[in-house]
Design a protein around this motif. Structure first.
Motif, PDB file in Angstrom:
ATOM      1  N   THR A 170       9.968  -6.267  -4.364  1.00 36.21           N
ATOM      2  CA  THR A 170       8.974  -5.215  -4.306  1.00 36.21           C
ATOM      3  C   THR A 170       9.590  -4.016  -3.292  1.00 36.21           C
ATOM      4  O   THR A 170       9.640  -3.011  -3.878  1.00 36.21           O
ATOM      5  CB  THR A 170       7.488  -5.444  -3.887  1.00 36.21           C
ATOM      6  OG1 THR A 170       6.896  -6.453  -5.003  1.00 36.21           O
ATOM      7  CG2 THR A 170       6.629  -4.084  -3.891  1.00 36.21           C
TER       8      THR A 170
ATOM      9  N   ARG B 214      10.961  -0.483  -4.490  1.00 37.39           N
ATOM     10  CA  ARG B 214      10.117   0.619  -3.887  1.00 37.39           C
ATOM     11  C   ARG B 214      11.510   1.473  -3.409  1.00 37.39           C
ATOM     12  O   ARG B 214      11.306   2.662  -3.188  1.00 37.39           O
ATOM     13  CB  ARG B 214       9.189   0.515  -2.866  1.00 37.39           C
ATOM     14  CG  ARG B 214       8.080  -0.317  -3.688  1.00 37.39           C
ATOM     15  CD  ARG B 214       6.878  -0.393  -2.795  1.00 37.39           C
ATOM     16  NE  ARG B 214       6.004  -1.020  -3.780  1.00 37.39           N
ATOM     17  CZ  ARG B 214       4.862  -1.726  -3.003  1.00 37.39           C
ATOM     18  NH1 ARG B 214       4.725  -1.830  -1.518  1.00 37.39           N
ATOM     19  NH2 ARG B 214       4.090  -2.173  -3.576  1.00 37.39           N
TER      20      ARG B 214
ATOM     21  N   GLN C  53       1.666  -3.006 -11.365  1.00 42.58           N
ATOM     22  CA  GLN C  53       1.051  -4.197 -11.541  1.00 42.58           C
ATOM     23  C   GLN C  53      -0.359  -3.519 -11.937  1.00 42.58           C
ATOM     24  O   GLN C  53      -0.912  -3.944 -13.003  1.00 42.58           O
ATOM     25  CB  GLN C  53       1.086  -5.154 -10.509  1.00 42.58           C
ATOM     26  CG  GLN C  53       0.416  -6.139 -10.663  1.00 42.58           C
ATOM     27  CD  GLN C  53       0.375  -7.068  -9.365  1.00 42.58           C
ATOM     28  OE1 GLN C  53       1.082  -6.994  -8.355  1.00 42.58           O
ATOM     29  NE2 GLN C  53      -0.558  -8.210  -9.446  1.00 42.58           N
TER      30      GLN C  53
HETATM   31  P1  ADP Z   1       3.008  -7.083  -3.468  1.00 41.76           P
HETATM   32  O1  ADP Z   1       3.676  -8.004  -3.402  1.00 41.76           O
HETATM   33  O2  ADP Z   1       2.671  -6.430  -4.818  1.00 41.76           O
HETATM   34  O3  ADP Z   1       3.924  -5.766  -2.664  1.00 41.76           O
HETATM   35  P2  ADP Z   1       1.650  -7.343  -1.106  1.00 41.76           P
HETATM   36  O4  ADP Z   1       0.230  -7.787  -0.933  1.00 41.76           O
HETATM   37  O5  ADP Z   1       2.784  -7.833  -0.633  1.00 41.76           O
HETATM   38  O6  ADP Z   1       1.867  -6.910  -2.597  1.00 41.76           O
HETATM   39  O7  ADP Z   1       1.649  -6.031  -0.385  1.00 41.76           O
HETATM   40  C1  ADP Z   1       0.699  -5.096  -0.482  1.00 41.76           C
HETATM   41  C2  ADP Z   1       1.094  -3.798   0.248  1.00 41.76           C
HETATM   42  O8  ADP Z   1       1.130  -4.292   1.699  1.00 41.76           O
HETATM   43  C3  ADP Z   1       2.432  -3.039   0.015  1.00 41.76           C
HETATM   44  O9  ADP Z   1       2.418  -1.766   0.407  1.00 41.76           O
HETATM   45  C4  ADP Z   1       3.294  -3.755   1.066  1.00 41.76           C
HETATM   46  O10 ADP Z   1       4.505  -2.912   1.376  1.00 41.76           O
HETATM   47  C5  ADP Z   1       2.258  -3.958   2.344  1.00 41.76           C
HETATM   48  N1  ADP Z   1       2.682  -5.219   3.068  1.00 41.76           N
HETATM   49  C6  ADP Z   1       3.197  -6.279   2.612  1.00 41.76           C
HETATM   50  N2  ADP Z   1       3.474  -7.016   3.529  1.00 41.76           N
HETATM   51  C7  ADP Z   1       3.011  -6.310   4.876  1.00 41.76           C
HETATM   52  C8  ADP Z   1       3.217  -6.683   6.129  1.00 41.76           C
HETATM   53  N3  ADP Z   1       3.599  -7.783   6.724  1.00 41.76           N
HETATM   54  N4  ADP Z   1       2.771  -5.537   7.158  1.00 41.76           N
HETATM   55  C9  ADP Z   1       2.407  -4.604   6.682  1.00 41.76           C
HETATM   56  N5  ADP Z   1       2.394  -4.023   5.302  1.00 41.76           N
HETATM   57  C10 ADP Z   1       2.859  -5.136   4.456  1.00 41.76           C
END
Ligand code: ADP
Ligand code: ADP
Length: 225
Positions: free
Chosen positions: A43, A47, A82
């Motif tokens: 992702t 992005r 998604q």
């Molecule tokens: P996806 O896999 O669909 O991106 P996630 O649940 O991994 O969904 O992430 C949701 C949001 O949180 C995204 O905007 C992602 O960039 C952010 N994100 C993911 N991991 C972290 C992290 N460790 N700390 C801060 N933000 C995060």
């Protein structure tokens, strides 16, 4: 329809390299799946290409033009999420028209392009409905129409099928592939599902821990070593 080139692309969060030196060339009209387990950087890569996440290092070229420092709106990319991310208070047609209105195109041209996009996803009859009155599969198709209506040079799809039930997933998969081939639009598609990647993509790029682990045709990636 454009080539995409990623050159030594890196995204750091603190001392974690979420994307760790990715170099990749995508040919015009190719449908590429970025495949890998949760957290491998799919992702984040998508992005960065879309311009929603800033690259820490490296560069991104679309159709030979370096877009690394351009804002999303200047990259001419269609993006499918998604979660469908439709505006709930706007009709199907208004949702699809939104990007064109932002570009201040003439009314008649907007109407014509919205109708054409809705025809492509077989939703012309639903033009005046609100998203909440559509099924999940129909909402996903609106989201696809909205991505396509701007005539993007590149289509980015982030787990577009994962909220759909098994039957709809099969139908949408065929639909995405058929539209992608008909328009000849270069597409990068993120998924964690091997079977999905195998059945839709021209090429599979397998990521692990921010790096490319394998890259090839579905047959070669899944062939026994
Ligand atoms: P996806 O896999 O669909 O991106 P996630 O649940 O991994 O969904 O992430 C949701 C949001 O949180 C995204 O905007 C992602 O960039 C952010 N994100 C993911 N991991 C972290 C992290 N460790 N700390 C801060 N933000 C995060
Ligand atoms: P995938 O899409 O393959 O599930 P992501 O690109 O969402 O992986 O995440 C790659 C790594 O970067 C994960 O370790 C995730 O927690 C981390 N990450 C993603 N977004 C952020 C963020 N906004 N802040 C901090 N860490 C993040």
């Amino acid at each position: 329809m454009s080539t995409v080139a990623l050159r030594s692309l890196v995204k750091r969060y603190g001392n974690v390299n979420a994307v760790d030196d990715i170099t990749l060339d995508v040919a015009e009209g190719q449908l590429v799946a970025l495949l890998g387990p949760s957290g491998c950087g799919k992702t984040t890569t998508l992005r960065m290409i879309g311009g929603f996440v800033e690259a820490s290092a490296g560069s991104i070229l679309i159709g030979g033009t370096d877009v690394t420092r351009l804002p999303p709106a200047r990259r001419n990319i269609g993006f499918g999420f998604q979660s469908y991310a439709l505006f709930p208070h706007m009709s199907v047609a208004q949702n699809v028209a939104f990007g064109l209105e932002m570009r201040r195109l003439p009314r008649a041209e907007i109407a014509q392009r919205v109708n054409q996009a809705l025809d492509r996803v077989r939703l012309r009859a639903m033009a005046d409905r609100l998203p909440k009155h559509l099924s999940g599969g129909q909402q996903q198709r609106v989201s696809l129409a909205r991505a396509l209506v701007i005539e993007p040079s590149l289509l980015l799809l982030d787990e577009p099928l994962s909220n759909l039930d098994a039957q709809l997933r099969g139908e949408m998969k065929l639909e995405i592939r058929q539209i992608q081939k008909a328009m000849g639009i270069t597409t990068i598609f993120v998924t964690h599902d091997q079977d999905e990647a195998l059945s839709i993509a021209d090429r599979i790029v397998v990521m692990r821990s921010g790096r490319i682990e394998q890259d090839g045709t579905p047959e070669s990636v899944f062939a026994a070593p």
